[in-house]
Write a protein that holds these residues in place. Sequence first.
Motif, PDB file in Angstrom:
ATOM      1  N   TYR A  51       0.863  -1.184   0.000  1.00 25.18           N
ATOM      2  CA  TYR A  51       0.000   0.000   0.000  1.00 25.18           C
ATOM      3  C   TYR A  51       0.898   1.232   0.000  1.00 25.18           C
ATOM      4  O   TYR A  51       1.585   1.493   0.982  1.00 25.18           O
ATOM      5  N   THR A  53       1.375   5.047   0.299  1.00 22.32           N
ATOM      6  CA  THR A  53       0.666   6.198   0.853  1.00 22.32           C
ATOM      7  C   THR A  53       1.005   7.469   0.083  1.00 22.32           C
ATOM      8  O   THR A  53       1.917   7.485  -0.744  1.00 22.32           O
ATOM      9  N   ASP A  62      -6.240   6.268   5.195  1.00 26.87           N
ATOM     10  CA  ASP A  62      -5.598   5.044   4.696  1.00 26.87           C
ATOM     11  C   ASP A  62      -5.663   3.950   5.755  1.00 26.87           C
ATOM     12  O   ASP A  62      -5.924   2.791   5.446  1.00 26.87           O
ATOM     13  N   LYS A 140      -2.018   5.394  -3.624  1.00 28.80           N
ATOM     14  CA  LYS A 140      -2.827   6.573  -3.330  1.00 28.80           C
ATOM     15  C   LYS A 140      -2.165   7.814  -3.906  1.00 28.80           C
ATOM     16  O   LYS A 140      -0.963   7.986  -3.798  1.00 28.80           O
TER      17      LYS A 140
END
Length: 186
Positions: A51, A53, A62, A140
């Motif tokens: 993931y 950020t 998040d 993201k």
Amino acid sequence: MVGNYIDFGALENVNEGELKAQLDEAININIDSKLLDVFKNDLVNAKRLVYFTDNCGEIVTDKLLISTLRDVNPNLHITVIVRGKPVLNDATLEDAKYIHMEDVAQKVLGNGTGLPGNVVGVISKESMDEVENADLLISKGQGNYEGLSGCGLNIYYLFLCKCGMFMRRFGVEQFTGIMARENNKK
């Protein structure tokens, strides 16, 4: 996607009223149902997720999303990658520790760079090892999209279109939520 509004690097003023309006409207973000089904299938079957950020304020949302992903797949090993050095208002290890990101992720790493985005092959070896061993990646923010787009990995991008270039690219109005998948998955 709405958490991506909290971006002092792209916006001169992050307005609390606008953020509340964005959060209230989040339920109405139009996501392609076929893409969402593919994502859900990938999530359920994944063993390792990376993931990426974006902004320091955004990592609070998040953490909520990662917690939800863990509810869907409790056995999923999640590595969260933040910036390795301070840049703009991007999330760092200090920010991740402040919100206790380790409560929802097995590993939290700095990417080894101060670039305003992640780029495969430029991030640290430790981060690249996590990326190469992941079944699924979530990215993201627009900066990560710019740096990772075309990498060929099984990556999903989540962000708000905040600038003219992205609004034109995706044919949407400002602050429209985008979920996209890497088109040339290996």
